[in-house]
Scaffold this motif. Structure first.
Motif: not given
Length: 536
Positions: A186, A191, A282
């Protein structure tokens, strides 16, 4: 309990067992949950690494080893988040206070579910209407309490839901392992902030025992064919071409977000075919962000199968818990949000969300009549007041009432009477409009000018009193207000606008024009300095 068809459909996807007509945790798992509820002094769960080890052990005790494995990167994600990304003080509160409270909530899950099934038939007015798998083409509604949803979401956090056969049932992912697995990669930190929203939710519900509201999840279906049991069905192009319904008032909002609107409105979720889209993986655009700031939406992913072209999902009553900034990779959790929305007669917050999925990557095909029809009908399915629809079905068996009657009711400004199963508690409010925006655009590749018009047609045909359109400062929509005012000044009907839209789309397909719809439709005298804009 064992004779309930609703429970039988969902039980293979729950972490509980049915013993002697009662729901229960597997006996071997019960002691571990009790230890967890007593805090780290007993459970030894005091870090992200140890928490994930506990989760794996608990899954083994529940004999979930025959289920698909959790993501191989999930342990790294749990360790990274709780042991590095949050402060020591926040981690201490999480493991000493929140985790034990969540364990206590999990221990209550069997009794919460049994109470739910006892009450569900009375609330909906139908038998076996409790928590169940709502398959495609299975129109129906499920009412859940906020406390039950919190317990089910705790199962998702601890990755306790069985996942075998979920794909075969066309169900989205539900456990949180894939979300945590994204954290080591990330680089933009979006995230991380999705997880922060969810952790904040769990902290809030563990501190506040007043989570006693009700949330409804409804699958809405437009039957493909007319039958004796359906008076409203999936319309063909001729229906739109001949509609005499008036266009509803249209307001352009250039700043702000749909979820911040202050009116009585159905708020559009730019949904994936599978509810929630990439919320637990995601994804970090409109739908996923909404599921992070209103986490109770996530539990719909447990039992709502993927949508087909003639379906939508309406969710009423979710509470918002988080403030945020940004979008996509810039998304950031920025703090607590206190939801002050009022409640309806059955205890649902007056937050109404409609999930409709647009065509993905349609390119030039989006100008074909079949694609325009699909999008218009998808939006119509979402925007229709389904309770009116169900009431009319129940009161016109054997009649010839069809979509023509819906059209006439809109053009004549008539109102339907309706209610829930016992015709008492469900509210219908003709003031509820539509709040939407660039549905099916962005990553989905739709033409914003066309999509705005399609949604206006659907809202008008569904008798909605207004549409508020949030442009998110999309450059191609600079003339949206001008176009809608010009159309309203000419008192066009749904039929008039549909026919013009189809004519424009035909010219785009034949490459007879490269102009965007707004430039194409306005007379030459209305051109402004940006009249040479071409819609991409």
């Amino acid at each position: 309990m064992e004779n309930r068809a609703d429970l039988s459909s969902i039980l293979p996807f729950l972490p509980l067992t049915l013993r002697a007509s009662s729901l229960a945790w597997p006996e071997r798992a019960l002691d571990s949950l009790k230890a967890l509820s007593m805090g780290p002094a007993v459970s030894r769960v005091d870090s992200g690494e140890v928490l994930f080890d506990f989760i794996l052990d608990l899954r083994d005790l529940m004999e979930l080893y025959s289920q698909p494995s959790l993501s191989s990167k999930a342990p790294d994600g749990f360790s990274l988040f709780f042991d590095q990304l949050v402060s020591r003080m926040d981690a201490k509160v999480w493991f000493e206070e929140t985790v034990p409270s969540l364990a206590k909530l999990l221990l209550k899950l069997p009794s919460l579910l049994e109470c739910h099934y006892r009450n569900s038939d009375e609330l909906s007015g139908q038998r076996f209407s409790g928590l169940r798998i709502l398959n495609s083409q299975d129109a129906g509604i499920v009412f859940l309490t906020q406390e039950l949803i919190a317990a089910l979401l705790a199962c998702a956090l601890f990755c306790l839901f069985p996942t075998k056969n979920r794909n075969a049932k066309h169900l989205p992912i539900i456990n949180f392992d894939q979300l945590f697995a994204t954290l080591p990669y990330d680089s933009k930190h979006c995230q991380e902030h999705k997880v922060k929203c969810l952790i904040h939710y769990f902290e809030r519900i563990c501190r506040n025992t007043q989570t006693n509201g009700i949330i409804s999840f409804q699958r809405k279906v437009l039957p493909y064919q007319k039958s004796s049991s359906s008076t409203i069905y999936y319309p063909e192009s001729d229906f739109w071409n001949n509609s005499t319904a008036s266009l509803c008032p249209f307001k352009v909002v250039n700043l702000g977000f749909i979820e911040d609107q202050e009116y009585e409105a159905l708020e559009v979720d730019f949904a994936n075919e599978y509810l929630g889209g990439g919320a637990l993986s995601r994804g970090c655009v409109q739908e996923e962000i909404r599921f992070m700031i209103n986490p109770e939406l996530i539990i719909g992913m447990l039992f709502m199968a993927g949508m087909r072209d003639n379906e939508s999902i309406e969710i009423i009553g979710v509470e918002r818990f988080s403030k945020y900034l940004g979008y996509g990779s810039s998304f950031r959790f920025i703090g607590d949000y206190i939801d002050t929305k009022p409640f309806d007669l059955i205890g649902r917050r007056k937050t109404r969300i409609i999930a409709i999925d647009a065509l993905y990557g349609p390119k030039i095909a989006q100008y074909e009549t079949r694609c325009i029809l699909r999008e218009a009908n998808k939006a119509l399915c979402g925007f229709l007041t389904q309770l009116n629809y169900q009431h009319n079905v129940g009161n016109s068996q054997g009649s010839s009432e069809t979509f023509d009657d819906l059209e006439n009711s809109c053009s004549n400004n008539s109102k339907f009477e309706c209610g829930k199963g016992n015709n008492e508690l469900m509210e219908i409010d003709e003031r509820i409009g539509i709040s939407t925006g660039n549905w099916g655009c962005g990553a989905f590749g739709g033409d914003p000018e066309i999509k705005s018009i399609i949604q206006w047609l659907a809202a008008s045909q569904a008798c909605r009193p207004f549409m508020h359109y949030y442009t998110f400062e999309e450059p191609s929509l600079q003339r949206l207000q001008e176009v809608t005012e010009w159309i309203m000044d000419h008192k066009w009907t749904v039929s008039d606008l549909w026919q013009i839209l189809i004519e424009y789309a035909s010219q785009r397909l034949k490459r007879e024009t490269k102009l965007g719809f707004f430039t194409w439709i306005l007379p030459q005298s209305n051109y402004t300095s940006n009249s040479n804009y071409t819609s991409q």
